[in-house]
Design a protein around this motif. Structure first.
Motif, mmCIF file in Angstrom:
data_model
loop_
_atom_site.group_PDB
_atom_site.id
_atom_site.type_symbol
_atom_site.label_atom_id
_atom_site.label_comp_id
_atom_site.label_asym_id
_atom_site.label_seq_id
_atom_site.Cartn_x
_atom_site.Cartn_y
_atom_site.Cartn_z
ATOM 1 N N THR A 607 0.860 -1.070 -0.001
ATOM 2 C CA THR A 607 0.004 0.095 -0.064
ATOM 3 C C THR A 607 0.875 1.197 0.042
ATOM 4 O O THR A 607 1.629 1.372 0.884
ATOM 5 C CB THR A 607 -0.783 0.151 1.102
ATOM 6 O OG1 THR A 607 -1.694 -1.083 1.377
ATOM 7 C CG2 THR A 607 -1.873 1.094 1.028
ATOM 8 N N TYR A 608 0.556 2.169 -1.049
ATOM 9 C CA TYR A 608 1.388 3.278 -1.037
ATOM 10 C C TYR A 608 1.283 3.990 0.209
ATOM 11 O O TYR A 608 0.184 4.351 0.830
ATOM 12 C CB TYR A 608 0.864 4.089 -2.254
ATOM 13 C CG TYR A 608 1.527 5.397 -2.319
ATOM 14 C CD1 TYR A 608 2.732 5.587 -3.151
ATOM 15 C CD2 TYR A 608 0.837 6.567 -2.141
ATOM 16 C CE1 TYR A 608 3.241 6.677 -3.423
ATOM 17 C CE2 TYR A 608 1.545 7.986 -2.174
ATOM 18 C CZ TYR A 608 2.686 8.046 -2.967
ATOM 19 O OH TYR A 608 3.273 8.974 -3.353
ATOM 20 N N ILE A 609 2.552 4.508 0.714
ATOM 21 C CA ILE A 609 2.765 5.318 1.887
ATOM 22 C C ILE A 609 2.338 4.726 3.210
ATOM 23 O O ILE A 609 3.008 4.567 4.326
ATOM 24 C CB ILE A 609 2.238 6.696 1.751
ATOM 25 C CG1 ILE A 609 3.106 7.401 0.460
ATOM 26 C CG2 ILE A 609 2.651 7.602 2.825
ATOM 27 C CD1 ILE A 609 4.592 7.674 0.680
ATOM 28 N N ALA A 610 1.060 4.249 3.102
ATOM 29 C CA ALA A 610 0.287 3.902 4.483
ATOM 30 C C ALA A 610 1.141 2.598 4.955
ATOM 31 O O ALA A 610 1.499 2.144 5.999
ATOM 32 C CB ALA A 610 -1.155 3.448 4.202
ATOM 33 N N GLY A 611 1.697 1.881 3.848
ATOM 34 C CA GLY A 611 2.387 0.640 4.144
ATOM 35 C C GLY A 611 3.870 0.829 4.051
ATOM 36 O O GLY A 611 4.622 -0.090 4.387
ATOM 37 N N ARG A 663 10.702 -0.759 -10.063
ATOM 38 C CA ARG A 663 10.406 0.586 -11.366
ATOM 39 C C ARG A 663 8.878 1.129 -10.960
ATOM 40 O O ARG A 663 8.119 0.489 -10.657
ATOM 41 C CB ARG A 663 10.288 0.013 -12.566
ATOM 42 C CG ARG A 663 9.411 -0.935 -12.857
ATOM 43 C CD ARG A 663 9.489 -1.561 -14.288
ATOM 44 N NE ARG A 663 10.542 -2.950 -14.117
ATOM 45 C CZ ARG A 663 10.997 -3.398 -15.177
ATOM 46 N NH1 ARG A 663 10.476 -3.022 -16.354
ATOM 47 N NH2 ARG A 663 11.829 -4.561 -14.989
ATOM 48 N N GLY A 664 9.050 2.327 -10.780
ATOM 49 C CA GLY A 664 7.873 3.287 -10.516
ATOM 50 C C GLY A 664 7.139 3.268 -8.995
ATOM 51 O O GLY A 664 6.531 3.931 -8.899
ATOM 52 N N LEU A 665 8.219 2.578 -7.988
ATOM 53 C CA LEU A 665 7.669 2.671 -6.654
ATOM 54 C C LEU A 665 8.212 3.895 -6.124
ATOM 55 O O LEU A 665 9.193 4.421 -6.456
ATOM 56 C CB LEU A 665 7.999 1.315 -6.059
ATOM 57 C CG LEU A 665 7.501 0.039 -6.702
ATOM 58 C CD1 LEU A 665 7.826 -1.064 -5.824
ATOM 59 C CD2 LEU A 665 5.924 -0.022 -6.758
ATOM 60 N N HIS A 666 7.787 3.897 -4.801
ATOM 61 C CA HIS A 666 7.939 5.083 -3.993
ATOM 62 C C HIS A 666 9.612 4.660 -3.467
ATOM 63 O O HIS A 666 9.862 3.696 -3.084
ATOM 64 C CB HIS A 666 7.063 5.364 -2.941
ATOM 65 C CG HIS A 666 7.445 6.634 -2.168
ATOM 66 N ND1 HIS A 666 8.461 6.602 -1.115
ATOM 67 C CD2 HIS A 666 7.128 7.739 -2.238
ATOM 68 C CE1 HIS A 666 8.365 8.013 -0.543
ATOM 69 N NE2 HIS A 666 7.658 8.409 -1.194
ATOM 70 N N ALA A 667 10.534 5.736 -3.846
ATOM 71 C CA ALA A 667 12.062 5.155 -3.757
ATOM 72 C C ALA A 667 12.102 5.445 -2.223
ATOM 73 O O ALA A 667 12.628 4.146 -1.679
ATOM 74 C CB ALA A 667 12.941 6.368 -4.024
ATOM 75 N N GLU A 721 8.863 11.581 -6.016
ATOM 76 C CA GLU A 721 9.532 10.695 -4.788
ATOM 77 C C GLU A 721 9.710 9.389 -5.162
ATOM 78 O O GLU A 721 10.103 8.371 -4.690
ATOM 79 C CB GLU A 721 8.732 10.984 -3.474
ATOM 80 C CG GLU A 721 9.094 12.108 -2.905
ATOM 81 C CD GLU A 721 8.265 12.311 -1.669
ATOM 82 O OE1 GLU A 721 7.621 11.251 -1.225
ATOM 83 O OE2 GLU A 721 8.367 13.421 -0.987
ATOM 84 N N CYS A 722 9.214 8.983 -6.660
ATOM 85 C CA CYS A 722 9.305 7.622 -7.180
ATOM 86 C C CYS A 722 10.268 7.533 -8.206
ATOM 87 O O CYS A 722 11.010 8.310 -8.969
ATOM 88 C CB CYS A 722 8.053 7.439 -7.858
ATOM 89 S SG CYS A 722 6.433 7.132 -6.769
ATOM 90 N N PHE A 723 10.976 6.084 -8.033
ATOM 91 C CA PHE A 723 11.558 5.652 -9.370
ATOM 92 C C PHE A 723 10.887 5.843 -10.555
ATOM 93 O O PHE A 723 9.688 5.817 -10.536
ATOM 94 C CB PHE A 723 12.057 4.295 -9.077
ATOM 95 C CG PHE A 723 12.827 3.740 -7.828
ATOM 96 C CD1 PHE A 723 14.271 4.184 -7.655
ATOM 97 C CD2 PHE A 723 12.576 3.268 -6.891
ATOM 98 C CE1 PHE A 723 14.746 3.856 -6.678
ATOM 99 C CE2 PHE A 723 13.002 2.968 -5.641
ATOM 100 C CZ PHE A 723 14.424 3.241 -5.679
ATOM 101 N N THR A 724 11.726 6.055 -11.761
ATOM 102 C CA THR A 724 11.207 6.399 -13.093
ATOM 103 C C THR A 724 10.286 4.781 -13.107
ATOM 104 O O THR A 724 10.664 3.748 -12.682
ATOM 105 C CB THR A 724 11.890 6.348 -13.850
ATOM 106 O OG1 THR A 724 13.038 5.636 -13.973
ATOM 107 C CG2 THR A 724 12.467 7.876 -13.848
ATOM 108 N N CYS A 744 16.499 12.165 1.959
ATOM 109 C CA CYS A 744 16.274 11.125 2.726
ATOM 110 C C CYS A 744 16.696 9.659 2.001
ATOM 111 O O CYS A 744 17.229 8.656 2.640
ATOM 112 C CB CYS A 744 15.092 10.801 3.375
ATOM 113 S SG CYS A 744 13.735 10.802 2.610
ATOM 114 N N ALA A 745 16.510 9.758 0.650
ATOM 115 C CA ALA A 745 16.567 8.396 -0.022
ATOM 116 C C ALA A 745 18.298 8.164 -0.402
ATOM 117 O O ALA A 745 18.644 7.062 -0.378
ATOM 118 C CB ALA A 745 15.910 8.499 -1.353
ATOM 119 N N THR A 746 18.710 9.095 -0.252
ATOM 120 C CA THR A 746 20.291 9.212 -0.695
ATOM 121 C C THR A 746 20.992 8.887 0.538
ATOM 122 O O THR A 746 22.090 8.010 0.731
ATOM 123 C CB THR A 746 20.743 10.623 -1.199
ATOM 124 O OG1 THR A 746 20.367 10.571 -2.548
ATOM 125 C CG2 THR A 746 22.396 10.335 -1.306
#
Ligand SMILES: [Zn+2]
Length: 1013
Positions: A607-611, A663-667, A721-724, A744-746
């Motif tokens: 689940t996007y962000i919530a999870g 791919r395409g997910l929140h990094a 905030e997502c990967f391509t 924060c991802a870096t």
């Protein structure tokens, strides 16, 4: 309740239609534009609350402002124009905006001159307003900009009709120098050549700014007489399609993520792409893999060039399948790759050999403690950038009041606040569902600050006191959970039996002063958080991300920070209570999640962000390592993100088998999970966990990375905030308008690189570490305060925005910043577990005290302002010194011992080993000649970053830009086109100044449109 049902319906509708639902479901209320591009959204139906996560709640003022019934929209806000009623929007809304779009529905009720729909700025001399009726003899809708410098811009359009709803959108597109006005989804007026810098129109000090709907800045003007609905503010210039979509109010299409919606500079197909223009051929490759595992294909191949050009390794883009169908049986197959800007198509012949035997390396290195390495001044007696940044953070951290960081914990447990304590803002404010996350980062930061400040006893004891105070309070609170109070009420000790809050019909995430439940005796033993347990329980029941009471943010993300912080304190100070709190909460989590079916867990973690759970797998696995209690390892396994790690519950492929499932997910939702797999591997020796981390790292750094080391910032999906959506398509799908490179991802990528290095001493990990450390982490801090970046935008003419100078309101990146800058010395040196080798990874002035060898190593240098460093051994011992020869060191490295040249192999991208019996006073001089080099964007190679050695150079810009800066360089030696002073790292090309990105505070161009001649 009705309104919530409506929201739930809307949410449900667009979740089903989301085109990336296969990967992550449960998206937030949005409009297909991207959450990070939205600054605030006011639906103005029952209140003026901001629906975005930014919590920029507005206030409705005036006696006769009212939310009334409306035929078209159900409920709307009505302003009568009589009783000085208006909507006050927080000035922070205008913080650091580069461009601005505002839209909303207006029902104008009279056409008195001088009314304003919006008015914002510092005063009547410097502001931007939108007036519905116009002034002077000409009626109409007027957008007007006045700057303190005296310039004025006016856009005039047909007057808004009276007595009916109109949708208006005003777009200030600063790089394009235009102001556009849209009526009902169609462009109605444009002004061009509007040269403007919003940072100058709006004051930098937010207290200076003013922003309202309905009240003119000139206090004598009339107030707005209108009804209003759904006002949205964006930090990007919306394009015609986006405006039309918003007008079409297709809320059920909000997460359509098919293709980029924002216009981006396009290059013709025949545009020469850097060295590829001179390319005559590349070597084909042979690769081996095991059954089931996709091969790891080399992204760079040796090229042959014409005309005497000595070009670099050639970037090849290979197909990136979404499963492992091609490698299910022993055999051989061929893949054809692409080279951007060239018709040459290299092939890779893949041989699939027998089964994977599950081998993975043992951890053979150890890190030094933060107290064992000290940062020093450079050889000229100046503070290094590392010391400067460290001190900005340490000084400000030392002044913080720990009770501010405990405020929301006490609030959740219904306790009195001690005198002087104040709530934090931003994501830790009263009603923010992520509150407590900053506290977790803070625990880690003060632990690291304590361990790092051996050079200053006063500072160190300050941090010792802070740690003790934090832990004592958290311990007291956690001991109250699930136990009866002295007044003898009932209680619920079992974490799986937590009832709904008193007087409530269901679990909810209401954290308002009036609505928050504080019946801690019912929360199950061991519970600790800055909110009640409801968010955890609601997530199990399928709650999604959002600001409403039936939605959650990311409860386990927040918890991960708290558990990590407690264990950090335990490890640096031996504070048993800190461990106790972590253990008790670990038990609570284990009890709850242990009862859930796997399918529920899979759905939660998708689940996007919530999870988003941060590194809960890492934290619980570490808790197991510290306590040796298997229940924590079992609980850690429940955080396996099965879809991403293994493809599905049968473990058919996934990252474990080198399939790019992210791919395409929140990094930043996923990188910490990957780090968790490495900790899982450490404790279970189960090889797939190692492969997940190792495969992920190689894909992320090769296929998603910007030159500063950041990996997020997608245009497709429309989310900064997502990967391509596809690997190796940074230009096609990256460079999102709302920013890139969430800091924060870096921070997390560096942590992952460092941890992988402990298992496998591939210098590539440390090459990446150096890149990210100098060019993102150092570059993310403001010049004169510890304020720091969220995104670091890399579009042409961008500027960094720094926030949280006083540590009073944290986003995710402000949280990781206090961690990053209190451990800057942690990866300079590593040692082998048997104490027989010392790795020197980074060239930073510092002193290492290596206890087990009883030697001190002093590194004296002014690197990167000079290309050499000297190591001096104090004490004696026999060990191998392994010095990193960076990949960028194309001219190799010279090594002198006690002044004499040593013939040691120093190949770029390797470790040079010096084995010796060292004696007191031995010196090792390392010289690594810097060269200029270009790093192209993988799928648009004429677009490239300029580096000098490891240092990214940014063109210093005067104004926002629409197009990439054009530069022509000598094809045979790009250095010939560049002049300047290497000791100052200050260079010039065609009269334009280039400085290290870490020293750049104004506008910059990090990517250049390069032609070779
Ligand atoms: Zn962040």
């Amino acid at each position: 309740m009705k309104i919530y049902r409506l929201l739930a319906f809307i949410l449900l509708t667009f979740c089903c239609l989301s085109t990336i639902a296969e990967a992550q479901s449960g998206d937030q209320i949005l409009d297909g534009i991207g959450e990070t591009d939205l600054i605030a959204r006011y639906r103005l139906d029952v209140d003026a609350k901001d629906w975005s996560r930014n919590n920029l709640h507005a206030l409705v003022k005036g006696a006769d402002a009212a939310f009334i019934k409306d035929k078209k929209f159900g409920n709307v806000l009505s302003l009568s124009g009589k009783e000085k009623s208006f909507v006050s929007i927080p000035a922070e809304t205008l913080t650091g905006v580069e461009s601005l779009s505002i839209c909303g529905w207006v029902f104008l009720q009279d056409d008195r001159q001088g009314q304003v729909i919006f008015d914002m700025g510092t005063d009547t001399k410097s502001h931007f307003s939108v007036s519905p009726a116009g002034n002077g003899s000409k009626g109409g809708l007027i957008t007007q900009i006045s700057t303190a410098a005296g310039t004025k811009h006016k856009t005039l359009a047909k007057a808004l009709p009276i007595g009916q709803w109109s949708h208006i959108a005003i777009i200030l597109d600063i790089p394009s120098k235009s102001v556009s006005y849209y009526l009902n989804g169609k462009k109605a007026a444009t002004s061009d050549e509007v040269v403007l810098d919003l940072s100058k129109l709006f004051g930098n000090n937010m207290g200076q700014n003013y922003f309202s709907i309905g009240r003119p800045l000139a206090t004598d003007g009339p107030y707005l007489n209108a009804k209003l609905h759904d006002v949205r503010i964006y930090r990007i210039p919306l394009n015609p399609r986006q405006v039309a979509n918003i007008y079409g109010k297709d809320e059920n299409r909000v997460n359509e993520r098919k293709e980029p919606q924002d216009v981006f500079q396009e290059f013709p197909a025949d545009r020469p792409q850097l060295f590829n223009e001179y390319l005559t051929g590349v070597d084909n490759v042979q690769v081996e893999t095991k059954v089931g595992h996709l091969p790891r294909l080399p992204r760079y191949l040796k090229g042959r060039y014409r005309d005497g050009v000595d070009g670099p390794m050639v970037r090849v883009i290979w197909p990136a399948p979404k499963d492992n169908r091609t490698v299910l049986e022993v055999g051989q197959y061929t893949i054809t790759g692409k080279i951007p800007g060239s018709s040459i198509a290299p092939t890779a012949t893949v041989t699939i050999k027998g089964k994977d035997k599950g081998a993975a390396p043992e951890q053979n290195l150890e890190a030094f403690g933060l107290g064992e390495v000290t940062l020093d001044t450079d050889t000229h007696g100046h503070s290094s950038k590392f010391i400067e940044n460290r001190d900005k953070f340490i000084t400000t951290l030392a002044k913080t009041n720990p009770d501010d960081f405990l405020y929301m914990f006490r609030n959740a447990f219904g306790q009195q606040q001690p005198a002087g304590s104040k709530p934090l803002g931003v994501w830790d404010s009263q009603e923010t569902k992520l509150r407590g996350h900053a506290t977790g980062h803070y625990l880690t930061a003060i632990a690291q600050a304590y361990a790092s400040t051996g050079y200053d006893r006063t500072l160190q004891s300050n941090f010792a006191e802070k740690m003790a105070h934090m832990v004592n309070t958290l311990f007291e609170l956690s001991q109250m959970s699930g136990k009866p109070t002295s007044s003898g009420n009932g209680h619920t000790a079992d974490p799986t039996a937590v009832p709904v809050g008193p007087g409530k019909a269901s679990y909810d995430s209401d954290l308002s002063e009036e609505g928050i439940r504080t019946d801690f005796w019912n929360w199950g033993e061991g519970f600790i958080s800055a909110y009640p347990p409801d968010q955890f329980i609601m997530l199990e029941q399928g709650a999604k991300y959002g600001g409403q009471k039936d939605q959650v943010w990311a409860p386990y993300y927040t918890l991960h920070k708290i558990l990590a912080g407690l264990m950090d304190i335990y490890e640096v100070s031996g504070n048993e209570k800190a461990l106790e709190v972590a253990k008790d909460m670990g038990y609570w989590v284990a009890a709850r999640l242990g009862k859930l079916p796997t399918e529920t867990l899979i759905s939660m973690w998708n689940t996007y962000i919530a999870g988003e759970f941060g590194g809960m797998n890492e934290a619980l696995s570490r808790l197991y390592r510290i306590t040796n209690e298997p229940q924590y390892l079992e609980a850690a396994k429940l955080f396996d993100n099965i879809t991403v790690f293994y493809g599905n519950s049968d473990h058919i492929h996934g990252l474990a088998k080198n399939v790019d499932t992210f791919r395409g997910l929140h990094a930043n939702q996923h990188i910490p999970q990957i780090m968790g797999t490495l900790e899982m591997y450490r404790n279970t020796k189960s090889a797939p966990y190692y492969h997940i981390a190792d495969n992920f790292w190689h894909m992320a750094t090769n296929d998603y990375m910007y030159s500063i080391g950041g990996v997020a910032g997608a245009r497709t999906p429309a989310n900064a905030e997502c990967f391509t959506s596809e690997p190796a398509t940074l230009y096609k799908n990256g460079f999102s308008a709302g920013g890139q490179n969430e800091t924060c991802a870096t921070y997390n990528m560096l942590k992952l690189s460092r941890n992988l290095f402990l298992f496998h001493q591939d210098p590539a990990y440390m090459d990446y570490y150096e890149r990210g450390l100098y060019n993102h982490i150092l570059a993310s801090v403001a010049e004169n305060s510890p304020a720091n970046t969220y995104h670091v935008p890399l579009r042409p003419g961008s500027i960094k925005q720094f926030g949280n100078p006083e540590m009073k309101g944290f986003t995710c990146c402000n949280g990781t910043a206090i961690e990053s800058s209190t451990k800057l010395q942690n990866s300079i040196y590593f040692k082998s577990a048997d104490d027989k080798s010392l790795y020197v990874n980074l060239f930073i002035p510092s002193t290492l005290k290596w206890k087990n060898q009883n030697v001190t190593i002093v590194q004296a240098t002014a690197f990167p302002k000079e290309d050499h460093t000297r190591l001096t051994i104090q004490g004696k011992g026999t060990f191998d010194l392994k010095v990193r020869v960076p990949q960028w060191a194309t001219k190799g490295m010279t090594i002198k011992i006690n002044g004499k040249d040593e013939k040691i192999k120093a190949v770029p991208g390797s470790y040079a080993t010096i084995s010796r019996k060292w004696k007191n006073g031995d010196t090792i001089d390392l010289r690594i000649p810097f060269q200029f080099h270009l790093e192209p964007v993988m799928d648009q190679q004429n677009l490239a970053s300029l580096f000098y050695g490891p240092i990214l150079l940014a063109a210093q810009e005067d104004e926002p830009r629409k197009e990439w800066r054009k530069v022509t360089l000598n094809a045979k030696n790009i250095g010939q086109s560049i002049s300047g002073d290497p000791e100052k790292l200050n260079f010039t090309i065609n009269g334009v100044t280039y400085k290290p990105f870490y020293d750049t505070y104004g506008r910059h161009s990090v990517y250049l449109d390069v032609s070779l001649e």
